[in-house]
Write an enzyme that holds these catalytic residues in place. Structure first.
Site, PDB file in Angstrom:
ATOM      1  N   ASP A   1       1.112  -0.889   0.255  1.00  0.00           N
ATOM      2  CA  ASP A   1      -0.169  -0.016  -0.137  1.00  0.00           C
ATOM      3  C   ASP A   1       1.096   1.157  -0.236  1.00  0.00           C
ATOM      4  O   ASP A   1       2.447   1.112   0.168  1.00  0.00           O
ATOM      5  CB  ASP A   1      -0.924   0.124   1.097  1.00  0.00           C
ATOM      6  CG  ASP A   1      -1.844   1.041   1.440  1.00  0.00           C
ATOM      7  OD1 ASP A   1      -2.517   1.984   0.302  1.00  0.00           O
ATOM      8  OD2 ASP A   1      -1.668   1.224   2.654  1.00  0.00           O
TER       9      ASP A   1
ATOM     10  N   ASP B   1      -0.651   5.609   0.988  1.00  0.00           N
ATOM     11  CA  ASP B   1      -0.787   6.187   1.946  1.00  0.00           C
ATOM     12  C   ASP B   1      -0.916   5.529   3.336  1.00  0.00           C
ATOM     13  O   ASP B   1      -0.914   4.324   3.630  1.00  0.00           O
ATOM     14  CB  ASP B   1      -2.028   6.836   2.179  1.00  0.00           C
ATOM     15  CG  ASP B   1      -1.780   7.118   1.010  1.00  0.00           C
ATOM     16  OD1 ASP B   1      -1.098   7.992   0.209  1.00  0.00           O
ATOM     17  OD2 ASP B   1      -3.337   7.591   0.518  1.00  0.00           O
TER      18      ASP B   1
END
Length: 309
Positions: free
Chosen positions: A37, A39
């Site tokens: 991922d 953020d």
């Protein structure tokens, strides 16, 4: 290494120049994959909300924006944020500068470089941010060549300087994911494509994330894979609370920062030495890899949800 792309289709176009793809031709390659991922995983903040906060508070709290957020239309919500930034005459350069200045989660630049250069991992990003933000940040931290592919919402600045964003794809099948991005489907299709097209099979897949939209990909992992959840964030809390109900098969690693995660990965017995041949895998994982291999052709025959053009 190819330029990071926002879709599997773009990755295909780069196949001839992609070192991993070149290695995969011919004899089967046994490798390891880490999917990240972005953020709150690689970077310490949410790139979308950091840019949104460049707007005056009265615009951010407007009824129209609130309705978009409540209807779970995040990509449409951010498209409206970018329109308002343009109307407020916020220049492209300031947006790019803001993204570049977001700090890493401590230790993640080192983690990424070590996995790629020392442990010979293939690396990908699967993120609900957008291609402009991710590419800008990676370039600023000399990581542009570290990733085999990047799967995110396509974005671009138009000739007037307005940032435009589109959904990565549209899907309604996965209830754990947003309509614009099912990370589990993206991860699964990448692994299948690497096997079918380039004869690369991953002995171990690591998925590194923090949020609720990172649950879907780890539930699709095998018993020989690793779900890496950030301590104190939604992904860890959900997996710990519902581990038996969710039937998580992957090993669960809980991490605080990149230094901590790298230390945990480096001492795993499964990673001592080069990627294993089949006889070095445990019986359950061998059986699971065999089942996956048998299902690859059937899965690939069913056309995946295409990225929005």
């Amino acid at each position: 290494m190819s330029t990071p792309s926002t879709s599997a289709a773009a990755a295909d176009a780069d196949a001839d120049a992609h070192p991993t793809n070149q290695r995969g031709l011919g004899k089967q390659q046994r490798r390891r994959l880490a999917a990240f991922d972005f953020d709150h995983t690689i970077v310490s903040q949410n790139t979308d909300t950091v840019v949104r906060d460049m707007l005056p508070n009265e615009l951010v709290s407007s009824c129209a924006l609130t309705d978009l957020m409540e209807n779970e239309c995040w990509t449409e919500y951010m498209a409206e944020i970018f329109r308002l930034l343009y109307a407020q005459q916020v220049p492209e350069a300031r947006i790019r500068d803001t993204i570049r200045c977001i700090p890493e989660v401590p230790g993640f630049v080192r983690l990424i470089k070590h996995l790629q250069k020392k442990l010979n991992f293939d690396l990908i990003i699967i993120s609900d941010s957008n291609s402009i933000f991710i590419d800008e940040w990676l370039r600023a931290h000399n990581l542009s060549d570290s990733f085999n592919a990047i799967f995110t919402n396509p974005a671009e600045f138009n000739e007037h300087g307005q940032l435009l964003v589109r959904p990565y794809h549209r899907q309604t099948d996965c209830k754990l994911s947003a309509s614009n991005l099912c990370k589990g489907r993206v991860l699964e299709h990448f692994v299948i494509e690497q096997d079918l097209r380039y004869n690369i099979r991953y002995d171990h897949v690591f998925y590194v994330g923090d949020g609720n939209n990172d649950i879907c990909p780890v539930l699709r992992q095998r018993a020989c894979d690793f779900a890496c959840a950030r301590q104190g964030f939604a992904m860890e809390k959900h997996l710990i609370k519902n581990r038996n109900k969710l039937k998580l098969r992957a090993h669960l690693l809980i991490w605080r920062n990149g230094f901590d995660l790298l230390e945990q990965i480096c001492v795993l017995p499964q990673l001592q030495g080069p990627p294993s041949q089949a006889h070095n895998l445990d019986a359950n994982c061998k059986a699971e890899i065999g089942r996956r291999a048998s299902a690859v052709a059937a899965a690939a025959a069913a056309a995946p949800t295409d990225p929005v053009e």
